[in-house]
Write an enzyme that holds these catalytic residues in place. Structure first.
Site, mmCIF file in Angstrom:
data_model
loop_
_atom_site.group_PDB
_atom_site.id
_atom_site.type_symbol
_atom_site.label_atom_id
_atom_site.label_comp_id
_atom_site.label_asym_id
_atom_site.label_seq_id
_atom_site.Cartn_x
_atom_site.Cartn_y
_atom_site.Cartn_z
ATOM 1 C CB CYS A 134 -1.461 23.080 49.755
ATOM 2 S SG CYS A 134 -3.123 23.669 49.381
ATOM 3 N NE ARG A 185 2.402 19.304 47.192
ATOM 4 C CZ ARG A 185 2.068 18.130 46.673
ATOM 5 N NH1 ARG A 185 2.924 17.486 45.936
ATOM 6 N NH2 ARG A 185 0.890 17.608 46.892
ATOM 7 C CD1 TRP A 206 -3.022 26.462 42.724
ATOM 8 C CD2 TRP A 206 -4.747 25.131 43.234
ATOM 9 N NE1 TRP A 206 -3.839 26.381 41.618
ATOM 10 C CE2 TRP A 206 -4.901 25.574 41.907
ATOM 11 C CE3 TRP A 206 -5.706 24.285 43.760
ATOM 12 C CZ2 TRP A 206 -5.988 25.196 41.100
ATOM 13 C CZ3 TRP A 206 -6.792 23.909 42.972
ATOM 14 C CH2 TRP A 206 -6.915 24.366 41.658
ATOM 15 C CG ASN A 256 -1.959 18.764 49.699
ATOM 16 O OD1 ASN A 256 -2.682 19.374 48.915
ATOM 17 N ND2 ASN A 256 -1.162 17.787 49.335
ATOM 18 N N GLY A 257 -5.425 19.222 50.510
ATOM 19 C CA GLY A 257 -6.517 18.349 50.069
ATOM 20 C C GLY A 257 -7.845 19.075 50.178
ATOM 21 C CD GLU A 278 3.114 19.583 26.169
ATOM 22 O OE1 GLU A 278 1.915 19.376 26.427
ATOM 23 O OE2 GLU A 278 3.950 19.911 27.036
ATOM 24 C CE LYS A 291 4.268 22.976 28.817
ATOM 25 N NZ LYS A 291 3.830 21.643 28.820
ATOM 26 C CD GLU A 297 1.624 24.757 31.305
ATOM 27 O OE1 GLU A 297 1.066 24.464 32.363
ATOM 28 O OE2 GLU A 297 2.260 23.934 30.617
ATOM 29 C CG HIS A 321 -12.691 21.023 8.536
ATOM 30 N ND1 HIS A 321 -13.600 20.773 7.529
ATOM 31 C CD2 HIS A 321 -11.644 20.194 8.307
ATOM 32 C CE1 HIS A 321 -13.133 19.821 6.747
ATOM 33 N NE2 HIS A 321 -11.939 19.452 7.189
ATOM 34 C CE LYS A 331 5.771 19.527 37.474
ATOM 35 N NZ LYS A 331 5.841 19.835 36.035
HETATM 36 O O1 M6R Z 1 1.401 15.040 37.075
HETATM 37 P P1 M6R Z 1 0.563 14.814 35.866
HETATM 38 O O2 M6R Z 1 1.357 14.418 34.679
HETATM 39 O O3 M6R Z 1 -0.564 13.844 36.126
HETATM 40 O O4 M6R Z 1 -0.095 16.210 35.580
HETATM 41 C C1 M6R Z 1 -1.038 16.372 34.566
HETATM 42 C C2 M6R Z 1 -1.229 17.826 34.236
HETATM 43 O O5 M6R Z 1 -1.715 18.523 35.353
HETATM 44 C C3 M6R Z 1 0.062 18.489 33.768
HETATM 45 O O6 M6R Z 1 0.610 17.806 32.688
HETATM 46 C C4 M6R Z 1 -0.202 19.946 33.360
HETATM 47 O O7 M6R Z 1 -1.005 19.996 32.240
HETATM 48 C C5 M6R Z 1 1.123 20.685 33.141
HETATM 49 N N1 M6R Z 1 1.130 21.926 33.847
HETATM 50 C C6 M6R Z 1 1.365 21.049 31.728
HETATM 51 O O8 M6R Z 1 2.572 21.695 31.553
#
Ligand code: M6R
Length: 615
Positions: A2, A27, A75, A101-102, A488, A492, A495, A511, A610
């Site tokens: 958060c 966050r 969050w 936060n936590g 990747e 993208k 998400e 396969h 994030k």
């Molecule tokens: O801050 P980090 O690189 O450790 O985060 C890892 C993942 O949470 C982060 O890469 C996540 O998959 C992204 N939203 C992808 O776009």
């Protein structure tokens, strides 16, 4: 996971807090709240939804006056996102307010005990348990708030960055951290508290980052004392001068942070290699690597731990390090690594990759690797983050603040660092020819301008996005260095546009995934003119034979794939090892434009945050 903001000083606290929360929405953004002390009493406003919803509600319900207050953007972990579960939370007496936060992992037994002692809970949150625990300790033992907070925190298991306010002590906020970041901005007769420095960057350049298990009483007109939560010992505060500027955390004319960050890649990749790469002299120098060269070159194995996009960068790192430095590499999801009792030896090097430097699973994997005696090297973006502090050595990616939840420039700068490491180790070990080495170094310096060129396909990508924006599924295929890029690209798309997508090594299609292909299935194939080109062309033929729609990412001037594919997107030519830095660009743009056309919230996709500071 958060965002928290606190303010104590002479400004209107509400304005500072709201602006700060907007900057921290990356966050978490499922609910938000604010509490202010107006001179006589606390005023609380909180709601499910975003900070903009909070503003609308506060405009109707709250007299936004006062020079001390705290705010939170959430969050959800414990309890669904709703008004009641939103922070801040009051204690039963209504005298204490908390933002957190936590996660408090042992909140259930603590809650039971408090219920037995007559406490009543309104929310389903662990945080409300913590504030009542503090109150109970304070009242039972007639303690000052700081002491009560300290005793309470010694009883909880979990992670926290907290701010606690006591209506009876309206000139102080108690702050503490364990496992979640907390920065204190120091101004003239004012203090700012936040999950990162972005909420206070226009007010002060001086900040203290609390370390784990530290707490402070932030009090006006008094010097701040930082103490260890466990043994109460005093800590000498280290005031950092911030390098961040306002421009870096604003959209700069772009519609979304993600688009801005995609376009920043040429500049930030230069920042990543600046001072480290002297291609004309054939030199790579990275302090963290140089100082530990023997550890890397003697390593029997390198294990890369990371999550999400950073894990994909790790896969590219595996290909780079094995190809050039000839050191065996394994890439692990940090979340699996930390719980599966992995075999780690003293002569293993563990590389932890993280944009935020706060990802809980990656942090735990690092601690485990250290316990087992490994040398741990961090590749982080956020300077001073928990991971950068927890690792033995490391290299920052220097990508600047990444605010869009979908990682873009973090990915390419992580690959840049990993490539530099791979080439440097290869040079020391003599496992790369001088011509290959120099060619890659020279090419690395051309990457920023080649990304500029790759970005020019934007208009064409918009046309392709318009055709496939309603597809329910999408397949991404690539081989070799571009297999992680396919994964990747799929991440993208899913998400930010909520389209189901899968990334596969192209040859693996036969396969299983090939069964999915029909005239409705868009397949993005990364097919640069390199090593596996003919094989990828065969894969494209296989898709075409089953009427799949082919979107191919090809090297500029490619005619063969153009004749087969429904759409081609050209990227400039570079060395095979550096292709991911270019091939990923059109995939970022494609997902971005599809998400915009589907009216998705690009920078704040649903259910995500994030930095994932929970397990
Ligand atoms: O801050 P980090 O690189 O450790 O985060 C890892 C993942 O949470 C982060 O890469 C996540 O998959 C992204 N939203 C992808 O776009």
């Amino acid at each position: 996971m958060c965002g928290i903001v606190g303010y104590i000083g002479y400004r209107n606290a509400y304005d500072v807090i709201i602006k700060g929360l907007q900057r921290l929405e990356y966050r978490g953004y499922d609910s938000a709240g604010v509490v202010l002390f107006d001179g006589t009493q606390m005023q609380l406003c909180k709601t499910k939804g975003k900070v903009s919803d909070l503003q609308a509600k506060a405009a109707k319900e709250m007299n936004a006056v006062g020079t001390i207050g705290m705010g939170h953007t959430r969050w959800a972990t414990h309890g669904v996102p709703n008004d009641v579960n939103s922070h801040p939370h009051y204690s039963n007496s209504g005298e204490l307010a908390i933002i957190h936060n936590g996660i408090i992992e042992n909140y259930e037994p603590l809650k039971k005990e408090l219920i037995n002692r007559g406490y009543v809970f309104k929310s389903d949150t662990d945080t409300e348990v913590l504030v009542n625990l503090i109150e109970d300790i304070q009242k039972t033992n007639q303690l000052k708030l700081g002491k009560a907070v300290q005793i309470a925190l010694n009883q909880v298991v979990g992670a926290y960055a907290i701010c606690v306010f006591d209506v009876k002590k309206p000139n102080e906020i108690i702050v503490a951290r364990l496992g979640s970041p907390l920065a204190i901005g120091i101004g003239e007769n004012e203090y700012f508290i936040a999950s990162d420095a972005s909420p206070f960057i226009e007010y002060t350049n001086n900040a203290i980052y609390l370390e784990d298990e530290e707490m402070a009483i932030v009090r006006l007109n008094k010097s701040m004392k930082i103490r260890k939560i466990k043994d109460d010992s005093l800590v000498v505060p280290y005031v950092q001068e911030l390098q961040l500027n306002l421009e870096q955390i604003e959209k700069g004319g772009y519609d979304h942070f993600m688009l801005k960050e995609i376009h920043e890649q040429p500049a930030v990749i230069k920042d990543t290699y600046r001072g480290r790469l002297l291609s004309d002299k054939g030199i790579i120098k990275m302090a963290g690597v140089e100082d530990n060269l023997d550890k890397f070159t003697n390593a029997k194995r390198i294990v890369i731990v990371a999550c999400g996009t950073s894990w994909h960068a790790g896969l590219v790192g595996e290909y780079l390090i094995e190809e050039f430095a000839r050191i065996p590499v394994e890439v692990e999801y940090a979340s699996e690594f930390r719980y599966r009792n992995p075999i780690i030896n003293k002569d293993d090097v563990v590389i932890a990759i993280s944009q935020s430097g706060e990802t809980a699973d990656t942090l735990a994997a690092i601690k485990l690797a250290k316990e087992k005696g490994a040398f741990v090297f961090g590749v982080c973006n956020v300077v001073g983050s928990s991971i950068s502090r927890e690792t033995h050595a490391g290299a920052y990616t220097h990508a600047g603040p990444e605010i869009g939840v979908a990682s873009t420039k973090a990915f390419t700068t992580q690959i840049t660092v990993l490539a530099l490491i791979a080439f440097r180790l290869a040079k020391v070990k003599g496992t790369i020819s001088q011509s290959d080495y120099l060619r890659n170094l020279l090419e690395m310096e051309l990457i920023p301008s080649k990304i500029e060129e790759a970005l020019k396909v934007d208009g064409h990508v918009i046309d392709i996005a318009a055709i496939y924006k309603d597809a329910p599924n999408c397949l991404y295929l690539g081989r070799g260095f571009n297999y992680p890029v396919a994964m990747e690209g799929a991440l993208k798309l899913k998400e930010i546009s909520y389209i189901h997508a899968e990334g596969y090594p192209a040859a693996e299609m036969k396969h299983g995934p090939i069964a999915l292909i029909d005239e409705h299935m868009p397949v993005v194939v990364i097919a640069p003119k390199q090593n596996h080109y003919d094989k990828v062309v065969s894969n494209i033929q296989e898709i075409k034979a089953r009427s799949g729609k082919i979107i191919a990412v090809v090297t500029k001037g490619d005619e063969q794939v153009r004749a087969l594919a429904d759409h081609v997107i050209e990227i400039p030519e570079t060395t095979e090892a550096l292709t991911p830095l270019l091939s990923t660009i059109p995939l970022q743009l494609l997902s971005y434009h599809i998400a915009v056309m589907r009216e998705c919230n690009v920078d704040q996709p649903r259910n995500l945050a994030k930095s994932v500071t929970v397990e």
